[in-house]
Scaffold this motif. Sequence first.
Motif, PDB file in Angstrom:
ATOM      1  N   ILE A  30      48.895 -22.609 -66.375  1.00 32.20           N
ATOM      2  CA  ILE A  30      47.956 -23.597 -66.912  1.00 32.20           C
ATOM      3  C   ILE A  30      46.532 -23.226 -66.507  1.00 32.20           C
ATOM      4  CG2 ILE A  30      47.216 -26.004 -66.825  1.00 32.20           C
ATOM      5  CD1 ILE A  30      50.205 -26.724 -66.355  1.00 32.20           C
ATOM      6  N   ALA A  31      46.337 -22.883 -65.252  1.00 29.36           N
ATOM      7  CA  ALA A  31      45.000 -22.545 -64.749  1.00 29.36           C
ATOM      8  C   ALA A  31      44.422 -21.314 -65.453  1.00 29.36           C
ATOM      9  CB  ALA A  31      45.055 -22.317 -63.241  1.00 29.36           C
ATOM     10  N   ALA A  32      45.267 -20.386 -65.822  1.00 26.76           N
ATOM     11  CA  ALA A  32      44.786 -19.188 -66.515  1.00 26.76           C
ATOM     12  C   ALA A  32      44.320 -19.517 -67.927  1.00 26.76           C
ATOM     13  CB  ALA A  32      45.885 -18.122 -66.552  1.00 26.76           C
ATOM     14  N   ILE A  33      44.958 -20.496 -68.554  1.00 29.72           N
ATOM     15  CA  ILE A  33      44.629 -20.862 -69.923  1.00 29.72           C
ATOM     16  C   ILE A  33      43.529 -21.922 -69.969  1.00 29.72           C
ATOM     17  CG2 ILE A  33      45.559 -21.972 -72.014  1.00 29.72           C
ATOM     18  CD1 ILE A  33      48.252 -20.588 -71.266  1.00 29.72           C
ATOM     19  N   ASP A  34      43.556 -22.835 -69.022  1.00 32.83           N
ATOM     20  CA  ASP A  34      42.623 -23.956 -69.012  1.00 32.83           C
ATOM     21  C   ASP A  34      41.980 -24.089 -67.636  1.00 32.83           C
ATOM     22  OD1 ASP A  34      41.269 -26.334 -69.706  1.00 32.83           O
ATOM     23  OD2 ASP A  34      42.960 -27.580 -69.115  1.00 32.83           O
ATOM     24  N   PRO A  35      40.930 -23.310 -67.377  1.00 30.55           N
ATOM     25  CA  PRO A  35      40.247 -23.412 -66.072  1.00 30.55           C
ATOM     26  C   PRO A  35      39.414 -24.688 -65.985  1.00 30.55           C
ATOM     27  CG  PRO A  35      39.149 -21.813 -67.449  1.00 30.55           C
ATOM     28  CD  PRO A  35      40.348 -22.294 -68.227  1.00 30.55           C
TER      29      PRO A  35
END
Length: 136
Positions: A128-133
Amino acid sequence: MTNPAPETIAPSLALIEQLAHEAISTLPEPFREPATLIRLRIEDFPQDEMLEALDLTDAFELTGMYEGTPLTEKSVMDQPTQPDTIWLFRRPILDEWAERGDVSIGDMVTHVVIHELAHHFGWSDEDIAAIDPWWE
């Protein structure tokens, strides 16, 4: 009577849906195409049954919901009974957006969409963090 300026009008259901589609269109491959197969439903508030199923009493607590079988649990033998669906709830999204005051409505909708897609794809917090920082 004059019409209010566009920036003073709360985003409509149609705009929330448009922003959700835009969020999906910017997903990295290999997720973009499969995400387009998920049905999007935009409503002002979640249905009472949804709140009860999640043991929630306040409709403003739920900005989005994934309804379906995550890909990590699907089998080729499964017969789908309904399409996988991401529900977005306009009023709770607008409420959180207004409370934050530091993100665009597009970023807010993208964040909710990505969170719901994580349920479908079985993404980890790191995915998730890689796609939506979100924190940047």
